[in-house]
Scaffold this motif. Structure first.
Motif, short mmCIF file in Angstrom:
data_model
loop_
_atom_site.label_atom_id
_atom_site.label_comp_id
_atom_site.label_asym_id
_atom_site.label_seq_id
_atom_site.Cartn_x
_atom_site.Cartn_y
_atom_site.Cartn_z
N UNK A 116 0.84 -1.20 0.00
CA UNK A 116 0.00 0.00 0.00
C UNK A 116 0.87 1.26 0.00
N UNK A 117 1.89 1.26 0.85
CA UNK A 117 2.79 2.41 0.92
C UNK A 117 3.59 2.57 -0.37
N UNK A 118 4.03 1.46 -0.94
CA UNK A 118 4.80 1.51 -2.19
C UNK A 118 3.95 2.05 -3.33
N UNK A 119 2.71 1.59 -3.42
CA UNK A 119 1.82 2.05 -4.48
C UNK A 119 1.56 3.55 -4.31
N UNK A 120 1.29 3.96 -3.08
CA UNK A 120 1.02 5.37 -2.82
C UNK A 120 2.23 6.24 -3.19
N UNK A 121 3.43 5.78 -2.85
CA UNK A 121 4.64 6.53 -3.17
C UNK A 121 4.85 6.63 -4.68
N UNK A 122 4.61 5.53 -5.38
CA UNK A 122 4.77 5.55 -6.84
C UNK A 122 3.78 6.49 -7.50
N UNK A 123 2.55 6.48 -7.02
CA UNK A 123 1.52 7.34 -7.59
C UNK A 123 1.86 8.80 -7.30
N UNK A 124 2.26 9.09 -6.07
CA UNK A 124 2.59 10.47 -5.69
C UNK A 124 3.77 11.02 -6.48
N UNK A 125 4.79 10.19 -6.69
CA UNK A 125 5.98 10.63 -7.40
C UNK A 125 5.86 10.49 -8.92
N UNK A 126 4.88 9.69 -9.34
CA UNK A 126 4.73 9.45 -10.77
C UNK A 126 5.85 8.62 -11.35
N UNK A 127 6.41 7.71 -10.54
CA UNK A 127 7.57 6.94 -10.98
C UNK A 127 7.23 5.58 -11.59
N UNK A 128 5.97 5.20 -11.59
CA UNK A 128 5.62 3.86 -12.11
C UNK A 128 4.57 3.99 -13.20
N UNK A 129 4.63 3.06 -14.13
CA UNK A 129 3.62 3.03 -15.18
C UNK A 129 2.36 2.33 -14.64
N UNK A 130 1.27 2.46 -15.36
CA UNK A 130 -0.01 1.91 -14.93
C UNK A 130 0.04 0.39 -14.81
N UNK A 131 0.80 -0.26 -15.66
CA UNK A 131 0.91 -1.72 -15.60
C UNK A 131 1.51 -2.16 -14.27
N UNK A 132 2.57 -1.50 -13.85
CA UNK A 132 3.23 -1.84 -12.58
C UNK A 132 2.29 -1.60 -11.40
N UNK A 133 1.62 -0.47 -11.41
CA UNK A 133 0.69 -0.15 -10.33
C UNK A 133 -0.45 -1.17 -10.30
N UNK A 134 -0.98 -1.53 -11.46
CA UNK A 134 -2.05 -2.51 -11.52
C UNK A 134 -1.59 -3.87 -11.01
N UNK A 135 -0.36 -4.26 -11.35
CA UNK A 135 0.20 -5.53 -10.89
C UNK A 135 0.34 -5.53 -9.36
N UNK A 136 0.82 -4.44 -8.81
CA UNK A 136 0.97 -4.35 -7.36
C UNK A 136 -0.38 -4.35 -6.65
N UNK A 137 -1.36 -3.70 -7.25
CA UNK A 137 -2.70 -3.69 -6.66
C UNK A 137 -3.32 -5.09 -6.67
N UNK A 138 -3.08 -5.86 -7.72
CA UNK A 138 -3.58 -7.25 -7.76
C UNK A 138 -2.88 -8.10 -6.71
N UNK A 139 -1.60 -7.87 -6.54
CA UNK A 139 -0.86 -8.60 -5.52
C UNK A 139 -1.40 -8.24 -4.13
N UNK A 140 -1.72 -6.98 -3.95
CA UNK A 140 -2.29 -6.52 -2.68
C UNK A 140 -3.65 -7.17 -2.44
N UNK A 141 -4.46 -7.31 -3.47
CA UNK A 141 -5.76 -7.98 -3.34
C UNK A 141 -5.60 -9.46 -2.99
N UNK A 142 -4.62 -10.12 -3.59
CA UNK A 142 -4.37 -11.53 -3.25
C UNK A 142 -3.99 -11.67 -1.79
#
Length: 74
Positions: free
Chosen positions: A30-56
Motif C-alpha cells: 500500500x505504501x509503495x503504491x502510494x509513493x509511486x503514484x505520488x511521485x509518478x515513478x511507475x507506469x499503470x501496468x506496474x501499479x495494476x500488478x501491485x494492486x492485484x498482488x495486494x488484493x491476493x
C-alpha cells in the motif's frame, strides 16, 4: 491439494504468524503504491500488478482471519 498453502492443515500459531506477515506485506505494498503514484515513478501496468498482488494478500488475510475467528451463529 497443496499442503503448505492449505490453511486447514496449519495450527493456530502458524496461522497467527502468517497473518502478521501478510498484513505487513499488505501495508508495505500500500505504501509503495502510494509513493509511486505520488511521485509518478511507475507506469499503470506496474501499479495494476501491485494492486492485484495486494488484493491476493487481502484474500489470504481474510481466509486466515475466518479460520481463526469463525462466525458463530447464535
Amino acid at each position: 491439494m497443496n499442503a503448505p498453502n492449505d490453511i486447514s492443515m496449519k495450527n493456530e500459531d502458524v496461522l497467527r504468524f502468517e497473518l502478521e506477515v501478510f498484513k505487513r506485506e499488505h501495508r508495505d505494498l500500500d505504501e509503495a503504491i502510494e509513493a509511486m503514484v505520488d511521485k509518478g515513478t511507475a507506469d499503470q501496468f506496474t501499479i495494476r500488478r501491485l494492486k492485484k498482488q495486494k488484493l491476493r494478500l487481502k484474500d489470504k488475510i481474510s481466509r486466515i482471519e475466518d479460520r481463526l475467528l469463525p462466525d458463530i451463529i447464535a
